[in-house]
Design an enzyme around this catalytic site. Structure first.
Site, PDB file in Angstrom:
ATOM      1  N   ASP A 231     -57.640 139.966-137.925  1.00  0.00           N
ATOM      2  CA  ASP A 231     -58.945 139.777-137.306  1.00  0.00           C
ATOM      3  C   ASP A 231     -59.251 140.929-136.356  1.00  0.00           C
ATOM      4  OD1 ASP A 231     -61.240 138.870-136.106  1.00  0.00           O
ATOM      5  OD2 ASP A 231     -60.503 136.865-135.677  1.00  0.00           O
ATOM      6  N   HIS A 325     -67.292 136.508-145.627  1.00  0.00           N
ATOM      7  CA  HIS A 325     -67.478 136.794-144.202  1.00  0.00           C
ATOM      8  C   HIS A 325     -67.466 138.300-143.932  1.00  0.00           C
ATOM      9  CE1 HIS A 325     -67.286 135.947-139.903  1.00  0.00           C
ATOM     10  NE2 HIS A 325     -66.318 136.842-139.801  1.00  0.00           N
TER      11      HIS A 325
END
Length: 417
Positions: A231, A325
């Site tokens: 991330d 995403h």
């Protein structure tokens, strides 16, 4: 407890730091030696000599500067986010006195020194990359009579379909971000600042977070979140020529006191981990658009390889799905909109339904949230494959002024101009 002095047997944090500078490469050796280093440090203490701090403990982040610390500082392993509201009757004068106290305490703690009337919680540790960052919420300007100096960038964020916001855990007059690579050092700062607030401000909400500890991996790498995903791969880098323009407020703007500052969007994002973990690996990767093992795009390469958003597979479908995403949040899909994400994970126990109350304390930084966070979130709101697995439970937007010069406190250019 008063600060230890040289004629007393206990070691102050200042004296411990002095040993770290002399150790230099020895600090690196201690970190690499693991158990042997710990034994050597313990032996040194028993023999009466000053033990050298490990590299984790000795790392210091400077409080004063053009920008506040805790924005471009590497992610720390422990964090606390706290919002305060000014007490009834407190105004500009009380706010200035509070920021003066907080700034003095933060400067001491970040240098590894114990403030006055210290609790002794972190007396054996060095600064451990401690950072303390201060920001102002929209209501701060009403409480202090400074509405004419409130930036338009603090206009309320729009509502999003994934919002399930708890107003009691959202917004606030004042916001403090604490990060450190040692849990006790982080808590020490939290406790000191809470005590400094005195009767001037009251805690509105507090959240606690964590990241992977330094040295836990074979080498530096992008953090993983609680879904197991790498991330932060596409975060803008300080080496990029337009980094400052995207992240920091330039001089000469409508609110000169914000020069060198940034705007922080803070969101508590609950991850519905039970639902997520039922997905097979291939489906998880399609939701994100990246391989889970190494963060590389599904179109191939390594973590840092650019997404090939136009690549089709043998089945005639986009390799990175149109609702993935990574695709929807990519800057090139959002007119170049960019924000510096600097989150902490959280786990606050088990909810009433038996699911973990866990997720991401999302913090992003930008020169203008209406050009950074808002357009990206709006696009995610319209069809992000990740949306069914997350829920935004609290929100805050804060103006974080530039760093103070030596002799200044944070916000002085606003409160005394």
């Amino acid at each position: 407890m008063s600060r230890a002095t040289d004629d007393k047997p206990e070691l102050s944090r200042r004296r411990l730091l002095g040993t770290a500078g002399a150790a230099g490469a020895a600090g690196l050796a201690l970190g690499a030696a693991g158990g042997a280093g710990v034994y050597a440090a313990a032996a040194g203490r028993d023999s009466g000599s000053s033990p050298a701090l490990s590299t984790v403990g000795s790392t210091e982040v400077v409080f004063h500067g053009k920008h506040q610390a805790g924005i471009t500082t590497p992610l720390q392993s422990r964090g606390h986010l706290i919002a305060f509201d000014l007490a009834p009757g407190a105004g500009r004068k009380e706010a200035a006195a509070l920021l003066r106290r907080w700034s003095a305490t933060a400067a001491e703690l970040m240098a590894g020194r114990a403030p006055a009337a210290d609790t002794g919680i972190a007396r054996d540790a060095g600064p451990s990359s401690l950072t303390v960052t201060f920001g102002f919420g929209r209501t701060f300007f009403d409480r202090t009579g400074l509405t004419a100096r409130r930036p338009v960038e603090l206009d309320p964020l729009p509502s999003f379909s994934s919002d399930a916001l708890d107003p009691k855990r959202s917004e606030g007059d004042l916001w403090v971000q604490i990060g450190a690579n040692d849990a006790l050092v982080a808590f020490h700062a939290l406790r000191a600042l809470q005590k400094d607030a005195g009767s001037a401000a009251r805690v509105r909400w507090q959240m606690n977070g964590f990241n992977r500890s330094p040295g836990a991996t074979a080498g530096p790498m992008t953090a993983r979140n609680l879904m197991g995903q790498v991330d932060g791969t596409n975060n803008p880098k300080p080496t990029e020529p337009d980094f400052d323009r995207r992240i920091f407020v330039p001089a000469g703007g409508a609110q000169p006191w914000m020069a060198g500052g940034s705007y922080a969007v803070v969101r508590r994002i609950r991850m519905l981990l039970d639902d997520w973990e039922q997905l097979p690996l291939k489906k998880q990767e399609q939701v994100i658009g990246r391989r889970k093992a190494d963060g590389a795009p599904l179109t191939g390469g390594t973590e840092t390889t650019k997404l090939d958003l136009d690549k089709f597979g043998p089945d005639g479908k986009l390799v990175i799905p149109d609702n993935a995403h990574a695709r929807i949040s990519a800057p090139e899909q959002n007119g170049g909109a960019a924000m510096l994400r600097r989150p902490f994970s959280f786990h606050d126990g088990i909810a009433a339904d038996g699911a973990p109350d866990a997720g991401l304390l999302f913090i992003c930084w930008q020169a203008d949230p209406l050009r950074g966070f808002v357009p990206v979130q709006r696009k995610l709101d319209r069809g992000d494959a990740l949306s069914p697995f997350i829920r935004h439970e609290s929100s805050g937007l804060f103006a974080v002024p530039g760093g103070p010069d030596r002799g200044e406190y944070v916000g002085q250019r606003l409160l005394e101009s």
